[in-house]
Enzyme design. Structure first.
Site, PDB file in Angstrom:
ATOM      1  N   GLU A 117       1.080  -0.860   0.333  1.00 38.66           N
ATOM      2  CA  GLU A 117       0.367  -0.322  -0.159  1.00 38.66           C
ATOM      3  C   GLU A 117       0.661   1.068   0.141  1.00 38.66           C
ATOM      4  OE1 GLU A 117      -3.645  -2.124   2.805  1.00 38.66           O
ATOM      5  OE2 GLU A 117      -2.370  -0.763   3.741  1.00 38.66           O
ATOM      6  N   GLU A 120     -11.717  -4.007  -2.643  1.00 35.99           N
ATOM      7  CA  GLU A 120     -11.068  -5.355  -1.384  1.00 35.99           C
ATOM      8  C   GLU A 120     -11.536  -5.736  -0.369  1.00 35.99           C
ATOM      9  OE1 GLU A 120      -6.426  -5.583  -1.201  1.00 35.99           O
ATOM     10  OE2 GLU A 120      -6.438  -5.410  -3.419  1.00 35.99           O
TER      11      GLU A 120
END
Length: 557
Positions: free
Chosen positions: A267, A465
């Site tokens: 991320e 997600e």
């Protein structure tokens, strides 16, 4: 308003507490830095499973069960994938499924549980999944030495996916596996990278107490030739180029997305809430990660540029610890230091460093994949929903997202992605506010709405997600509502389901998953008859029963 000069500079700085915040006005940080695009290298023969690249060179199954076979053959023509690469327009949201973290063996030479993978892919295809997502681990594929790439196990997976008519989202995972939510295995960074980090520990992110984090190289060293003559960004670019060349025959038809890792857990963020060794526990606010000498050198230069050298010695000295709450910290409390000129200066610098890191890596990725038809680039942004209801949004701030009651932290990220035509992949799509601890002021629904608005206003595609494994209809309903039950221009471009494993293939979970996929991908999602979906999902579950059982058993071993 004074502007910040955030150019990278080398040199150590003393990690001492900063002086008390002064009353001065500080501007937002300066513009982003773009790395030059590099001409792509010629593709090598695909017969060679292991590549060696000179780092000094310029950066450049088993048959289906009869019931399942009959099910596939009975599908209307338009439901079969075009393996040749011409995608038909779909009204709904395509669903991908994350593969297990250890799908490829640590030596890189093959797949773990090959029979389970084969059965799983066939089952996913039968349920209507668009494809799979797989981590291409830096610590596996370039483990042995700089420029020595081994994609053998990944080639086996790509061939298997293609044979089953599944698309692939390939994640360029430049981080360590282990130490984050859901990490069930440990895959460190390449050993030659760790050797350099042992020699120069400032290549690791560092907190105020000097604790080093080896999940991901510090962005402060992005432009420094610290990895045997190459910069980290050059290493990332070379890796992506080697991957593109090795899988040239799969690009755009099987491999349709490259998700570019930019931090811990892949991320774009700082490792502000590490779970390893019990350092952080939900819902702690985390800690700033700016105490390696490269970051401190940049902070010092930024403070001097605005005429406040006393602000450049260290991060906020009153920002609390990993497991504190906002009101425990003078910096993050309701009218704390975050809302002062010093706080604005520091957060502008800290968040801008993260944005520039993303810009550099995206520039490298664009230089590699631009001109590859049918391949999107995406970037994953963390869904930090705890303490979102407070004014300071402390947990987001320590992660590098300058998002407060007064400042939008996601618009700058979305605009950066828009410059490169990249997709914004966001987590926690399955969560509802009332499921979270109310005293931590968790607001996942509002957070998703804010990020969706930033993506929409910037013209960026939004993908989603689920942050945690969920197999229940409540979570499925939330995902369908958030991702698919919208006007076409507001729908997510894709959804990736976390994660393939034995739990997914339990009979009830599998039936619910098949129904979920149908609801996501069907035309006119809101008009789908729930009873009809359930009947069809039951049919899929029945037809694939033996296949799913085989996958569940094999994945459990």
């Amino acid at each position: 308003m004074m502007s910040l000069n955030l150019a990278h500079q080398t040199g150590a700085a003393a990690a001492v507490a900063p002086a008390a915040p002064r009353t001065a006005v500080v501007a937002a940080a300066a513009g982003t830095v773009s790395a030059p695009a590099v001409a792509p290298a010629a593709a090598p023969s695909l017969q060679l499973q292991t590549q060696t690249v000179d780092p000094a060179a310029p950066a450049q199954g088993p048959d289906l069960p009869m019931a399942f076979q009959a099910l596939v053959e009975s599908l209307p023509e338009e439901q079969h994938p075009d393996v040749g690469g011409e995608e038909r327009r779909k009204v709904g949201v395509p669903v991908y499924v994350m593969m297990p973290l250890d799908t490829v063996r640590k030596d890189g030479n093959g797949l773990n549980r090959r029979k389970a993978v084969e059965a799983s892919l066939k089952a996913l295809k039968s349920a209507g999944a668009e494809g799979i997502m797989v981590d291409v681990w830096w610590g596996i594929a370039e483990c042995e030495g700089p420029g020595r790439y081994n994609f053998t196990g990944y080639m086996e997976l790509m061939e298997m996916a293609k044979k089953n008519g599944l698309k692939v989202q390939a994640v360029m995972s430049f981080h360590q596996c282990g130490g984050n939510v859901g990490d069930s295995v440990t895959i460190p960074l390449p050993k030659w990278v760790l050797e350099e980090m042992d020699k120069d520990q400032d290549l690791a992110y560092t907190d105020r107490s000097g604790r080093r984090n080896y999940e991901y190289l510090s962005l402060g060293a992005d432009a420094m030739p610290v990895l045997k003559g190459r910069t980290p960004v050059q290493c990332y670019g070379d890796f992506m180029r080697a991957f593109r060349d090795h899988f040239a025959a799969f690009m755009g038809n099987t491999i349709v997305e490259i998700q570019v890792g930019m931090g811990p857990a892949g991320e774009l963020r700082y490792p502000s809430y590490p779970e390893s060794n019990g350092t952080w526990r939900f819902p702690g606010i985390g800690e700033f990660q700016c105490y390696d000498r490269y970051m401190l050198s940049s902070l010092k230069a930024a403070a001097e540029a605005v005429g406040k050298p006393e602000w450049g010695n260290a991060g906020p000295g009153d920002s609390g610890g990993y497991n504190d709450w906002p009101e425990d910290s003078p910096f993050f409390r309701r009218e704390g230091g975050w809302n002062t000129p010093y706080g604005e200066f520091f957060m502008s610098w800290y968040s801008q460093m993260l944005l520039e890191h993303g810009e550099r890596i995206l520039s490298a990725a664009s230089g590699v994949y631009t001109g590859t038809p049918g391949v999107k680039i995406s970037v994953k942004v963390a869904g930090i929903h705890w303490h979102y209801g407070t004014r300071s949004h402390a947990a987001e701030l320590t992660a590098g997202y300058y998002n407060t009651r007064h400042h939008d932290g996601y618009q700058p990220i979305a605009r950066m992605l828009a410059r490169h035509g990249a997709v914004l992949n966001f987590t926690c799509v399955e969560m509802r506010n009332h499921e979270q601890p109310q005293d931590a002021q968790c607001r996942p629904e509002e957070l998703v709405q804010q990020v969706a608005a930033a993506a929409r206003e910037s013209g960026v595609g939004l993908a989603g997600e689920n942050a945690l494994p969920r197999y229940d209809e409540t979570a499925h309903d939330q995902i369908v509502t958030t991702a698919a039950e919208k006007a076409e221009e507001e729908r997510m471009v894709a959804f990736t389901y976390l994660r393939m494993g034995p739990d997914l293939f339990q009979p009830d979970n599998w039936r619910r998953f098949a129904a979920f996929v149908k609801r996501m991908t069907e035309s006119g999602v809101r008009d789908v008859c729930r009873e009809q979906v359930e009947r069809e999902a039951q049919g899929v579950a029945h037809a694939t029963g033996s296949l799913v059982h085989e996958a569940a058993v094999a994945l459990s071993n």
